[in-house]
Design a protein around this motif. Sequence first.
Motif, PDB file in Angstrom:
ATOM      1  N   LYS A   1       7.655 -11.497  -4.748  1.00 57.15           N
ATOM      2  CA  LYS A   1       7.785 -10.081  -5.072  1.00 57.15           C
ATOM      3  C   LYS A   1       6.750  -9.713  -6.129  1.00 57.15           C
ATOM      4  O   LYS A   1       6.543 -10.450  -7.089  1.00 57.15           O
ATOM      5  CB  LYS A   1       9.190  -9.790  -5.599  1.00 57.15           C
ATOM      6  CG  LYS A   1       9.395  -8.338  -5.961  1.00 57.15           C
ATOM      7  CD  LYS A   1      10.794  -8.044  -6.427  1.00 57.15           C
ATOM      8  CE  LYS A   1      10.876  -6.573  -6.761  1.00 57.15           C
ATOM      9  NZ  LYS A   1      12.202  -6.148  -7.124  1.00 57.15           N
TER      10      LYS A   1
ATOM     11  N   SER B   1      11.576   3.665 -12.665  1.00 59.57           N
ATOM     12  CA  SER B   1      11.185   2.553 -11.813  1.00 59.57           C
ATOM     13  C   SER B   1      10.692   3.047 -10.458  1.00 59.57           C
ATOM     14  O   SER B   1      11.273   3.965  -9.865  1.00 59.57           O
ATOM     15  CB  SER B   1      12.375   1.620 -11.592  1.00 59.57           C
ATOM     16  OG  SER B   1      12.103   0.697 -10.560  1.00 59.57           O
ATOM     17  N   ASN B   2       9.651   2.394  -9.963  1.00 60.63           N
ATOM     18  CA  ASN B   2       9.137   2.729  -8.641  1.00 60.63           C
ATOM     19  C   ASN B   2      10.156   2.427  -7.545  1.00 60.63           C
ATOM     20  O   ASN B   2      10.020   2.905  -6.421  1.00 60.63           O
ATOM     21  CB  ASN B   2       7.830   1.980  -8.366  1.00 60.63           C
ATOM     22  CG  ASN B   2       8.010   0.475  -8.356  1.00 60.63           C
ATOM     23  OD1 ASN B   2       8.575  -0.100  -9.282  1.00 60.63           O
ATOM     24  ND2 ASN B   2       7.514  -0.179  -7.333  1.00 60.63           N
ATOM     25  N   ASP B   3      11.204   1.668  -7.857  1.00 57.84           N
ATOM     26  CA  ASP B   3      12.262   1.364  -6.891  1.00 57.84           C
ATOM     27  C   ASP B   3      13.374   2.414  -6.878  1.00 57.84           C
ATOM     28  O   ASP B   3      14.260   2.360  -6.032  1.00 57.84           O
ATOM     29  CB  ASP B   3      12.884  -0.006  -7.183  1.00 57.84           C
ATOM     30  CG  ASP B   3      11.940  -1.151  -6.854  1.00 57.84           C
ATOM     31  OD1 ASP B   3      11.126  -0.996  -5.925  1.00 57.84           O
ATOM     32  OD2 ASP B   3      12.019  -2.194  -7.519  1.00 57.84           O
TER      33      ASP B   3
ATOM     34  N   LYS C   1      10.700   6.949  -5.306  1.00 57.78           N
ATOM     35  CA  LYS C   1      10.358   6.772  -3.891  1.00 57.78           C
ATOM     36  C   LYS C   1      10.099   8.112  -3.206  1.00 57.78           C
ATOM     37  O   LYS C   1       9.244   8.216  -2.336  1.00 57.78           O
ATOM     38  CB  LYS C   1      11.459   6.008  -3.172  1.00 57.78           C
ATOM     39  CG  LYS C   1      11.475   4.527  -3.527  1.00 57.78           C
ATOM     40  CD  LYS C   1      12.603   3.811  -2.812  1.00 57.78           C
ATOM     41  CE  LYS C   1      12.616   2.341  -3.163  1.00 57.78           C
ATOM     42  NZ  LYS C   1      13.690   1.618  -2.475  1.00 57.78           N
TER      43      LYS C   1
END
Length: 157
Positions: free
Chosen positions: A4, A122-124, A129
């Motif tokens: 990851k 967070s990009n998550d 997104k």
Amino acid sequence: MKPKKYPMTESGKHAVLQELDTLQTQKRTEALERIKTARTFCDFREDSEYAAAMKAQAQMEERILLLLDMLENAEMISEKNHFVDSVVLGTPVTFIELPNGEKEIYTIVGMAEADPLNGTISNDSPLAKSLLGRSVGDEVSFSTPGGEMKLQIVAIG
């Protein structure tokens, strides 16, 4: 299987290195002392203090391994406020919530340095997104625990 990747800025990498140093030096020593002290008072089958000390030490060691993995698989992102025409990692994005018009500014970063109270997400996250790759003027929507949220991008950078 590929490892990851962990997107992070230079300041995020610095924060991970600081946390790792603290855990490996100060906190690891404290955890071992706590275990040593708990051993002197216990019958290992019944002592909750010893069990708690062992659990805390194991959790700390897991965190150390995660931080080492993050550093080994870091994917560096720029913190420069350069002009871009779509939302990318490391660049601030300003949007308004629809329909009320509340304005918010966030910078999308990797999970290692996300801190929504201080303007980084967070990009998550579902919000990030929905924003990544979008442009000024775009309206986006995404699901939250409180229901569907809709917003419009008003500035990037």
